[in-house]
Every structure is written in C-alpha cells, then in structure tokens.
Design a protein around this motif. Structure first.
Motif, PDB file in Angstrom:
ATOM      1  N   GLU A  55     -47.499  25.665  30.301  1.00 52.86           N
ATOM      2  CA  GLU A  55     -46.473  24.417  29.914  1.00 52.86           C
ATOM      3  C   GLU A  55     -45.521  24.421  31.348  1.00 52.86           C
ATOM      4  OE1 GLU A  55     -43.820  24.537  26.449  1.00 52.86           O
ATOM      5  OE2 GLU A  55     -42.470  25.142  27.877  1.00 52.86           O
ATOM      6  N   THR A  58     -42.544  19.693  28.999  1.00 51.55           N
ATOM      7  CA  THR A  58     -41.581  19.569  28.092  1.00 51.55           C
ATOM      8  C   THR A  58     -40.793  18.168  28.331  1.00 51.55           C
ATOM      9  OG1 THR A  58     -40.234  20.759  29.681  1.00 51.55           O
ATOM     10  CG2 THR A  58     -41.432  22.027  28.095  1.00 51.55           C
ATOM     11  N   TYR A  59     -39.940  18.011  27.152  1.00 47.71           N
ATOM     12  CA  TYR A  59     -39.029  16.963  26.995  1.00 47.71           C
ATOM     13  C   TYR A  59     -37.657  17.513  27.063  1.00 47.71           C
ATOM     14  CZ  TYR A  59     -36.864  12.416  26.213  1.00 47.71           C
ATOM     15  OH  TYR A  59     -35.958  11.306  26.336  1.00 47.71           O
ATOM     16  N   HIS A 103     -44.513  16.521  25.479  1.00 53.24           N
ATOM     17  CA  HIS A 103     -44.016  16.832  24.462  1.00 53.24           C
ATOM     18  C   HIS A 103     -42.847  15.411  23.997  1.00 53.24           C
ATOM     19  CE1 HIS A 103     -44.083  21.310  25.187  1.00 53.24           C
ATOM     20  NE2 HIS A 103     -45.147  20.523  25.430  1.00 53.24           N
ATOM     21  N   LEU A 141     -42.426  17.293  18.175  1.00 52.84           N
ATOM     22  CA  LEU A 141     -41.470  18.305  17.936  1.00 52.84           C
ATOM     23  C   LEU A 141     -40.089  17.692  17.267  1.00 52.84           C
ATOM     24  CD1 LEU A 141     -42.153  19.830  21.604  1.00 52.84           C
ATOM     25  CD2 LEU A 141     -42.353  21.199  19.239  1.00 52.84           C
ATOM     26  N   GLY A 160     -37.270  18.999  18.361  1.00 52.07           N
ATOM     27  CA  GLY A 160     -36.276  19.376  19.506  1.00 52.07           C
ATOM     28  C   GLY A 160     -35.023  19.938  18.835  1.00 52.07           C
ATOM     29  N   ASP A 161     -34.353  20.568  19.597  1.00 49.49           N
ATOM     30  CA  ASP A 161     -33.094  21.340  19.325  1.00 49.49           C
ATOM     31  C   ASP A 161     -32.086  20.738  19.153  1.00 49.49           C
ATOM     32  OD1 ASP A 161     -34.163  24.254  18.958  1.00 49.49           O
ATOM     33  OD2 ASP A 161     -34.334  24.352  21.105  1.00 49.49           O
ATOM     34  N   TYR A 200     -36.996  15.604  11.011  1.00 49.77           N
ATOM     35  CA  TYR A 200     -37.984  16.764  10.994  1.00 49.77           C
ATOM     36  C   TYR A 200     -39.419  16.131  11.699  1.00 49.77           C
ATOM     37  CZ  TYR A 200     -35.237  18.797   7.406  1.00 49.77           C
ATOM     38  OH  TYR A 200     -34.256  19.561   6.866  1.00 49.77           O
ATOM     39  N   HIS A 257     -38.885  30.176  12.541  1.00 49.52           N
ATOM     40  CA  HIS A 257     -37.986  29.425  13.119  1.00 49.52           C
ATOM     41  C   HIS A 257     -36.360  29.779  12.913  1.00 49.52           C
ATOM     42  CE1 HIS A 257     -35.523  25.338  13.795  1.00 49.52           C
ATOM     43  NE2 HIS A 257     -36.037  25.588  14.907  1.00 49.52           N
ATOM     44  N   GLU A 293     -33.816  28.369  12.125  1.00 51.27           N
ATOM     45  CA  GLU A 293     -33.134  27.986  10.905  1.00 51.27           C
ATOM     46  C   GLU A 293     -33.629  28.155   9.628  1.00 51.27           C
ATOM     47  OE1 GLU A 293     -32.794  23.693  11.616  1.00 51.27           O
ATOM     48  OE2 GLU A 293     -32.041  24.000  13.719  1.00 51.27           O
ATOM     49  N   ALA A 294     -34.985  28.546   9.475  1.00 47.27           N
ATOM     50  CA  ALA A 294     -35.679  28.503   8.514  1.00 47.27           C
ATOM     51  C   ALA A 294     -35.211  29.669   7.390  1.00 47.27           C
ATOM     52  CB  ALA A 294     -37.057  28.849   8.523  1.00 47.27           C
ATOM     53  N   ASP A 306     -40.834  28.395   6.026  1.00 50.71           N
ATOM     54  CA  ASP A 306     -41.162  27.882   7.471  1.00 50.71           C
ATOM     55  C   ASP A 306     -42.451  27.416   7.392  1.00 50.71           C
ATOM     56  OD1 ASP A 306     -40.039  27.090   9.916  1.00 50.71           O
ATOM     57  OD2 ASP A 306     -40.642  28.813  10.672  1.00 50.71           O
ATOM     58  N   THR A 311     -47.806  28.580  19.191  1.00 52.06           N
ATOM     59  CA  THR A 311     -46.932  29.390  18.897  1.00 52.06           C
ATOM     60  C   THR A 311     -45.738  29.184  19.776  1.00 52.06           C
ATOM     61  OG1 THR A 311     -47.407  31.494  19.778  1.00 52.06           O
ATOM     62  CG2 THR A 311     -48.657  30.649  17.717  1.00 52.06           C
ATOM     63  N   GLN A 312     -44.605  29.704  19.468  1.00 57.86           N
ATOM     64  CA  GLN A 312     -43.514  30.104  20.101  1.00 57.86           C
ATOM     65  C   GLN A 312     -43.714  31.378  20.661  1.00 57.86           C
ATOM     66  OE1 GLN A 312     -41.213  29.969  21.888  1.00 57.86           O
ATOM     67  NE2 GLN A 312     -39.509  28.900  20.540  1.00 57.86           N
ATOM     68  N   TYR A 346     -45.925  29.793  29.161  1.00 58.21           N
ATOM     69  CA  TYR A 346     -44.656  29.208  29.686  1.00 58.21           C
ATOM     70  C   TYR A 346     -44.334  29.623  30.890  1.00 58.21           C
ATOM     71  CZ  TYR A 346     -44.729  28.531  24.453  1.00 58.21           C
ATOM     72  OH  TYR A 346     -45.191  28.148  23.316  1.00 58.21           O
TER      73      TYR A 346
HETATM   74  P1  FAD Z   1     -39.787  21.192  12.508  1.00 61.64           P
HETATM   75  O1  FAD Z   1     -41.032  21.599  12.150  1.00 61.64           O
HETATM   76  O2  FAD Z   1     -39.251  19.836  12.112  1.00 61.64           O
HETATM   77  O3  FAD Z   1     -38.908  22.364  11.790  1.00 61.64           O
HETATM   78  C1  FAD Z   1     -37.424  22.589  11.965  1.00 61.64           C
HETATM   79  C2  FAD Z   1     -36.765  23.353  10.943  1.00 61.64           C
HETATM   80  O4  FAD Z   1     -36.771  22.551   9.938  1.00 61.64           O
HETATM   81  C3  FAD Z   1     -37.493  24.426  10.670  1.00 61.64           C
HETATM   82  O5  FAD Z   1     -36.704  25.582  10.470  1.00 61.64           O
HETATM   83  C4  FAD Z   1     -38.445  24.180   9.511  1.00 61.64           C
HETATM   84  O6  FAD Z   1     -38.628  25.481   8.446  1.00 61.64           O
HETATM   85  C5  FAD Z   1     -37.447  23.080   8.652  1.00 61.64           C
HETATM   86  N1  FAD Z   1     -38.013  22.101   8.060  1.00 61.64           N
HETATM   87  C6  FAD Z   1     -39.090  21.452   8.340  1.00 61.64           C
HETATM   88  N2  FAD Z   1     -39.587  20.432   7.400  1.00 61.64           N
HETATM   89  C7  FAD Z   1     -38.493  20.277   6.621  1.00 61.64           C
HETATM   90  C8  FAD Z   1     -38.195  19.778   5.323  1.00 61.64           C
HETATM   91  N3  FAD Z   1     -38.732  18.831   4.987  1.00 61.64           N
HETATM   92  N4  FAD Z   1     -37.010  20.300   4.740  1.00 61.64           N
HETATM   93  C9  FAD Z   1     -36.079  21.193   4.950  1.00 61.64           C
HETATM   94  N5  FAD Z   1     -36.514  22.139   6.236  1.00 61.64           N
HETATM   95  C10 FAD Z   1     -37.522  21.870   6.955  1.00 61.64           C
HETATM   96  N6  FAD Z   1     -37.864  21.608  22.200  1.00 61.64           N
HETATM   97  C11 FAD Z   1     -37.509  20.280  23.114  1.00 61.64           C
HETATM   98  O7  FAD Z   1     -36.388  19.969  23.047  1.00 61.64           O
HETATM   99  N7  FAD Z   1     -38.421  20.119  23.948  1.00 61.64           N
HETATM  100  C12 FAD Z   1     -39.527  20.505  24.315  1.00 61.64           C
HETATM  101  O8  FAD Z   1     -40.213  20.201  25.154  1.00 61.64           O
HETATM  102  C13 FAD Z   1     -39.937  21.595  23.234  1.00 61.64           C
HETATM  103  N8  FAD Z   1     -41.363  21.925  23.592  1.00 61.64           N
HETATM  104  C14 FAD Z   1     -41.595  23.172  22.635  1.00 61.64           C
HETATM  105  C15 FAD Z   1     -42.812  23.672  22.518  1.00 61.64           C
HETATM  106  C16 FAD Z   1     -43.130  24.806  21.686  1.00 61.64           C
HETATM  107  C17 FAD Z   1     -44.494  25.395  21.734  1.00 61.64           C
HETATM  108  C18 FAD Z   1     -42.427  25.217  20.781  1.00 61.64           C
HETATM  109  C19 FAD Z   1     -42.678  26.513  19.793  1.00 61.64           C
HETATM  110  C20 FAD Z   1     -40.914  24.948  20.641  1.00 61.64           C
HETATM  111  C21 FAD Z   1     -40.637  23.459  21.744  1.00 61.64           C
HETATM  112  N9  FAD Z   1     -39.183  22.972  21.537  1.00 61.64           N
HETATM  113  C22 FAD Z   1     -38.927  22.399  22.360  1.00 61.64           C
HETATM  114  C23 FAD Z   1     -38.273  23.510  20.666  1.00 61.64           C
HETATM  115  C24 FAD Z   1     -38.250  22.835  19.266  1.00 61.64           C
HETATM  116  O9  FAD Z   1     -37.845  21.420  19.622  1.00 61.64           O
HETATM  117  C25 FAD Z   1     -37.202  23.477  18.393  1.00 61.64           C
HETATM  118  O10 FAD Z   1     -37.576  24.988  17.960  1.00 61.64           O
HETATM  119  C26 FAD Z   1     -36.718  22.794  17.382  1.00 61.64           C
HETATM  120  O11 FAD Z   1     -35.462  23.634  16.722  1.00 61.64           O
HETATM  121  C27 FAD Z   1     -37.767  22.724  15.954  1.00 61.64           C
HETATM  122  O12 FAD Z   1     -38.765  22.023  16.364  1.00 61.64           O
HETATM  123  P2  FAD Z   1     -40.058  21.910  15.469  1.00 61.64           P
HETATM  124  O13 FAD Z   1     -40.692  20.623  15.658  1.00 61.64           O
HETATM  125  O14 FAD Z   1     -40.640  23.068  15.202  1.00 61.64           O
HETATM  126  O15 FAD Z   1     -39.250  21.291  14.327  1.00 61.64           O
END
Ligand code: FAD
Length: 316
Positions: free
Chosen positions: A18, A49-50, A94, A123, A125-126, A143, A182, A184-185, A191, A208-209, A300
C-alpha cells in the motif's frame, strides 16, 4: 484483473503493498521512487490510500481565525491510473464513505470503471481530526457495509437514478478487518459480526489492520472461519521504523506490541536501531505467516519502501 482472481490463481503467497499519495505539490515521481525498488518482487497489485479533507484554522488580518478545508494528499485515482499505465500492475484505490454523498460515490465509481480499474477497497474512513466521532455526509454512508451495498447495486446495473438498462459495473470489493478489534467496536465479536455483514453484502476478501503478533492474526482467522466468513484474509504488515512508531502505532491503530518486541524497542536508542529491529521482526513475522500458508502478505509502506524491500528480499 480482480484481486480475488489473483488470489485464486496464486500458486504461493502473493506480495502486495500500500502506498500513500504524496503531499500536495509533489510530483508523481515521488510515487515511482517508492514503487520502483519493490517491483523486483512482482507485486500482483498495489493499493493507494484515500485521504479526505482536513480543517485548519488560518489567521485573518483582524486576528480572527478562519476555518479552511484542505486535502493534503489528493490524487488517489490519478495515481492508480498512472501505476496501471506505467507498471502494468493492478492498482486498488481505497474508497471511503466519509465526505462523499452517494452521488459523488457513484460518479467516482464511474470514473474508476472508465479507467479500467475493477477493484476497490471499501472503507468507512476515520473521523476527521477536528471531530471526535465519524460524521457521515448527510446524503452519504455511515458504514462501509452501506458503501458495499451501493457498489454491488451498480455491479447489477442499478444506479441511483431510476433509469433502466444501465451498464453494470464489475468491481471486486475488498474490506478491512481488525485482528485486535476496531477502536470503536464494543468488543471483538460485535466487530466480527459487522465484518461478516460486509462479506455477506459482497466483499470478496479482507485485508487486515497491521499487527505485530502473528497469533492475533491466526486467532482472528479462526474466529472468522467459526462464524462462517470464508473469504481470503490477507495479513497486513508494517515494519517499525522510528522510535515514535512505538507509541504512535499502538495509539493510532489500536494495536499492541507483543512483550518481546516491546522489550527490544526499549533497548533501542536511535531510529536506525529501531529500523533494524523492525526489519528483523518483519522478516520473522512474514516467514511464519508464509509458512502457515497465508494467501498474501500486504505491506504498509507509509511512503517509504526501504524496510519493506529489506523484508521482501528475504521472503519472495
Ligand atoms: P466499518 O466496517 O464501517 O466499521 C466501523 C466501525 O463501526 C467498527 O467499529 C464496526 O464494528 C462498527 N460497525 C460496522 N457496521 C455497524 C453497524 N451496522 N452498526 C453499528 N456498528 C457498526 N482510512 C482512510 O481514511 N483512508 C484509507 O485509505 C484507509 N485505508 C485503510 C486500509 C486498511 C487495510 C485498513 C485496515 C484501514 C484503512 N483505513 C483508511 C482506516 C479505516 O477507514 C478506519 O479504520 C475506519 O475507522 C473504519 O473503517 P471500516 O471500513 O473498517 O469501517
């Protein structure tokens, strides 16, 4: 070619990595300089990445502060196109929920399809730095699961408009998984429940992370399999490189350094010493994972490929 086809065709563990878009104002050459040293290991795909907007405060003449939105690392889609053109390797953009309305997402996907990009890592996003929790766009997705739904709909020719007979897209979707949960989970099982929803919605594989303790990955894979997640789970590896990493990575990515590694880190007095340790640890992690038959090793680089090169030369 789709990531899932690369994985299915593979005779041994795949190498992928990445990269981050450069800071605004730097040329595409800075991207090539990071990729070139890794091409000898024949990556099957490269993720880009984005980075969404950030808010900064600029002082105005009267001493008042003005809130300004800037994107420090634009260019994800352009970089993907440049990579595919220059190296003939699949590039995986991404795609995040944050900051995008559904229509903007749809248009971004159309751009990707026009460029011949048929992979995305979907994803959420944070949260942006000035917000303490993730705030979706008012007409966007909360989500990653919802983003996957939209992509899958487009893969079936169903766009946001009511028109019929639209050209189906053909995206292979990857998603993120968190061996140490994650941040926030509520716990690992909730999660995992949401991870399964992403896979059931249409994701073909999980990346994976980063983690530094392989046992966490093996336990995670086992838990996924027990709950019926059958797709490939690609481990993500990040070599430690600076003294600052030792505190920043656990905090930012919600991961632990195993005790043996933490003890070794404490003995390091310079960044060079940490870098050597990171390479040594990375080689051991990668060797063990490869020996266990993982589908791929995803690195990474965080804009510096030298440690990844040192590890890859021992593994691939
Ligand atoms: P989700 O799968 O939506 O989950 C987010 C949180 O919500 C989790 O705690 C999950 O348990 C919870 N959740 C999910 N669905 C529900 C639901 N229906 N109800 C209640 N809770 C729910 N960030 C960037 O900004 N740009 C990037 O390029 C980027 N690349 C990444 C690449 C990898 C391989 C990884 C592991 C992470 C990357 N991230 C990136 C970070 C990522 O965007 C963050 O970790 C973000 O906070 C969560 O993304 P997610 O897609 O896992 O979210």
């Amino acid at each position: 070619m789709k990531v899932i086809d690369h994985l299915n065709d593979a005779k041994s563990t795949l190498f992928s990595f990445e990269i981050l878009p450069p800071l605004k104002g730097k040329s595409i050459q800075s991207i090539y300089d990071g990729i070139d040293p890794l091409m000898e290991f024949k990556p099957k795909y490269i993720n880009v990445t984005y980075h969404r907007e950030e808010y900064v405060y600029k002082e105005r003449d009267e001493g008042l502060l003005k809130k300004i939105s800037i994107r420090k690392r634009p260019g994800t889609v352009g970089i993907c196109a440049a990579i595919m053109n220059k190296y003939n390797v699949d590039a995986i953009p991404h795609l995040i929920c944050g900051g995008f309305s559904k229509e903007e997402t749809e248009n971004a996907l159309i751009d990707l399809q026009f460029l011949g990009i048929d992979n995305v890592l979907a994803l959420r996003g944070d949260p942006i730095k000035t917000e303490n929790s993730f705030k979706p766009h008012p007409d966007g997705h909360r989500y990653a699961r919802e983003l996957i739904d939209q992509i899958v709909e487009m893969n079936h020719g169903k766009y946001l408009s009511e028109d019929y007979n639209l050209e189906p897209t053909n995206f292979c979707i990857g998603v993120a998984g968190y061996p140490e949960k994650h941040f926030e989970a509520m716990n690992l099982s909730t999660d995992l429940k949401y991870l399964k929803e992403k896979v059931d919605a249409g994701a073909s594989y999980i990346v994976t992370q980063m983690f530094f303790d392989n046992q966490k990955y093996f336990d995670f894979v086992q838990s996924c399999r027990e709950m019926g997640i059958t797709v490939p789970i690609i481990p993500g590896l990040k070599p430690l490189k600076t003294l600052q990493h030792a505190t920043f990575l656990p905090k930012f990515f919600n991961i632990d350094l195993p005790e043996t590694l933490a003890n070794e880190v404490l003995k390091c007095k310079t960044n060079d010493a940490i870098r050597d340790l990171g390479i040594e640890w990375g080689i051991q992690q990668a060797k063990d994972l490869k020996a266990a038959g993982v589908p791929g090793l995803h690195f990474y680089t965080m804009s510096d490929s030298s440690s990844v090169k040192a590890i890859a030369s021992e593994i691939f």
